[in-house]
Design a protein around this motif. Sequence first.
Motif, PDB file in Angstrom:
ATOM      1  N   ASP A  46       2.895  13.991   0.598  1.00  0.00           N
ATOM      2  CA  ASP A  46       3.857  13.880   1.699  1.00  0.00           C
ATOM      3  C   ASP A  46       4.955  12.875   1.350  1.00  0.00           C
ATOM      4  O   ASP A  46       4.740  11.657   1.372  1.00  0.00           O
ATOM      5  CB  ASP A  46       3.129  13.459   2.969  1.00  0.00           C
ATOM      6  N   ALA A  47       6.121  13.412   1.031  1.00  0.00           N
ATOM      7  CA  ALA A  47       7.237  12.550   0.623  1.00  0.00           C
ATOM      8  C   ALA A  47       7.697  11.642   1.755  1.00  0.00           C
ATOM      9  O   ALA A  47       8.101  10.497   1.531  1.00  0.00           O
ATOM     10  CB  ALA A  47       8.400  13.411   0.138  1.00  0.00           C
ATOM     11  N   LEU A  48       7.614  12.119   2.991  1.00  0.00           N
ATOM     12  CA  LEU A  48       8.106  11.327   4.115  1.00  0.00           C
ATOM     13  C   LEU A  48       7.199  10.135   4.414  1.00  0.00           C
ATOM     14  O   LEU A  48       7.688   9.069   4.807  1.00  0.00           O
ATOM     15  CB  LEU A  48       8.244  12.203   5.360  1.00  0.00           C
ATOM     16  N   ARG A  61       6.667   4.187   4.337  1.00  0.00           N
ATOM     17  CA  ARG A  61       6.113   2.931   3.818  1.00  0.00           C
ATOM     18  C   ARG A  61       7.211   2.096   3.155  1.00  0.00           C
ATOM     19  O   ARG A  61       7.285   0.880   3.338  1.00  0.00           O
ATOM     20  CB  ARG A  61       4.999   3.231   2.820  1.00  0.00           C
ATOM     21  N   PHE A  62       8.058   2.778   2.406  1.00  0.00           N
ATOM     22  CA  PHE A  62       9.163   2.104   1.715  1.00  0.00           C
ATOM     23  C   PHE A  62      10.117   1.455   2.724  1.00  0.00           C
ATOM     24  O   PHE A  62      10.465   0.276   2.606  1.00  0.00           O
ATOM     25  CB  PHE A  62       9.901   3.118   0.846  1.00  0.00           C
ATOM     26  N   GLN A  87       8.630   2.731  -6.182  1.00  0.00           N
ATOM     27  CA  GLN A  87       7.573   3.256  -7.051  1.00  0.00           C
ATOM     28  C   GLN A  87       6.188   2.977  -6.472  1.00  0.00           C
ATOM     29  O   GLN A  87       5.284   3.825  -6.541  1.00  0.00           O
ATOM     30  CB  GLN A  87       7.695   2.648  -8.455  1.00  0.00           C
ATOM     31  N   GLU A  88       6.025   1.795  -5.877  1.00  0.00           N
ATOM     32  CA  GLU A  88       4.739   1.451  -5.261  1.00  0.00           C
ATOM     33  C   GLU A  88       4.448   2.352  -4.066  1.00  0.00           C
ATOM     34  O   GLU A  88       3.311   2.822  -3.890  1.00  0.00           O
ATOM     35  CB  GLU A  88       4.752  -0.014  -4.822  1.00  0.00           C
ATOM     36  N   ALA A  89       5.452   2.603  -3.250  1.00  0.00           N
ATOM     37  CA  ALA A  89       5.261   3.468  -2.085  1.00  0.00           C
ATOM     38  C   ALA A  89       4.952   4.897  -2.517  1.00  0.00           C
ATOM     39  O   ALA A  89       4.097   5.571  -1.917  1.00  0.00           O
ATOM     40  CB  ALA A  89       6.502   3.443  -1.204  1.00  0.00           C
ATOM     41  N   ALA A  90       5.630   5.356  -3.561  1.00  0.00           N
ATOM     42  CA  ALA A  90       5.377   6.705  -4.055  1.00  0.00           C
ATOM     43  C   ALA A  90       3.957   6.837  -4.589  1.00  0.00           C
ATOM     44  O   ALA A  90       3.245   7.815  -4.294  1.00  0.00           O
ATOM     45  CB  ALA A  90       6.391   7.049  -5.143  1.00  0.00           C
ATOM     46  N   ALA A  91       3.509   5.846  -5.360  1.00  0.00           N
ATOM     47  CA  ALA A  91       2.162   5.897  -5.935  1.00  0.00           C
ATOM     48  C   ALA A  91       1.094   5.909  -4.849  1.00  0.00           C
ATOM     49  O   ALA A  91       0.044   6.559  -4.999  1.00  0.00           O
ATOM     50  CB  ALA A  91       1.962   4.708  -6.871  1.00  0.00           C
TER      51      ALA A  91
END
Length: 410
Positions: free
Chosen positions: A237-239, A244-245, A307-311
């Motif tokens: 889920d990209a959103l 989080r970001f 990057q942290e939020a994506a991971a």
Amino acid sequence: MSVRVDGERLLRELAELAEFGRDPAGGLTRTSFSAADGQARAWYAAKCEEAGLEVRLDGLGNIVAGLPGGDDEPAVWSGSHLDTVPCGGAFDGALGAVAALECVRRLAETGRRSRRPVRAVVFSDEEGNYHHLLGSTAIRRGFSESELAAMTGRDGDRLVDALEGWAWARGSRTGTRVDPARVHAFVELHIEQGPRLEQHSVRIGVVTSIVGLGGGLVRFHGRADHAGTTPMDARGDALLAAARFIGAMPDLARSSGPASVITTGRVRVQPGGSNQVPELAEVSLDFRDPSRDRVAAMLEAIDRTAQEAAAAYGVTAEWDADEIVDPVPLDEGIREIIRARATDLGLSSTDIPSGAGHDSQNMALLAPTAMIFVPSRDGRSHVPVEYTTDEDAIAGADVLLATLAELADS
């Protein structure tokens, strides 16, 4: 100098300009290179023609107007922008653009002879729909074709497409850079966009420096899936990663410095259905600080945080950062002229930094540059209720006229 601006004409023209781009939700939406922007430019050019001024355009739509001839000496420039943010106010940019025209016109009407010509300028896309301070950056350094081709607006449209057939751009898009030897000085009149002048009952702000700023887009790439049949632990889920970001940005700003700010003003989601897991979430960023080092540090911290939020949600992140616009100090010599002319006119003044970005910070890299602020009611700006009183608008224009006249004689 005894000549003053025609205050009634200045106010009348500000009101006329405010009719272009009226938004049904209130305020003005005069996005750069839109139909409303074109109408405003046509109005401005007609006013120049009525005053006997020559209008010159470049390939990105910057306008420079003045009496014909006079190119043997470096000119004194003044102006601002006509474009607005979505549903913005009637004074940001508009006051400086109309006042500069009024000053050039008044100097012409009086037949006053000076050593240097005075020019009124309108910069394209100051609000950064396609690029932070697009027009003044083009004047300062120019853009390559590849840079221009990569620029997209808030609605996803490409700059090069918006410029196709645009009547208010002439010549090469990559040949916009102005030789610094052509500009003797630049002075911009602007509303403060903050509360300090009003709170302290001061009429004129003498701007000491302009904040540095950065921006860009973070794109989170996940996977689209059915909202009902895809288990929560099987989603990309990209959103959620974007959420989080975004939630981390206030702490990132606070940890950067006491004057650091970060804004996430726009989020775009694809596919965009309420029953679909988002595969793309695109987040716009605007971040600022008086220190270039802190702006650069925020740029790097934004990438790490993305990057942290994506991971954390099993997606990927791409940080597409804009060029940093450096903070700049403004010219002390011109600032002293502004203070003295304000005193001559019986107007109180104070030194004040600018927390907003302005075309002046690009012009300051070409020539000695200064800014004049006038109060904003309740410090509000970029909103429909943005307001500066008639008396303050005229006072600021009178100080601008006196300052330009002195610079033109120097």
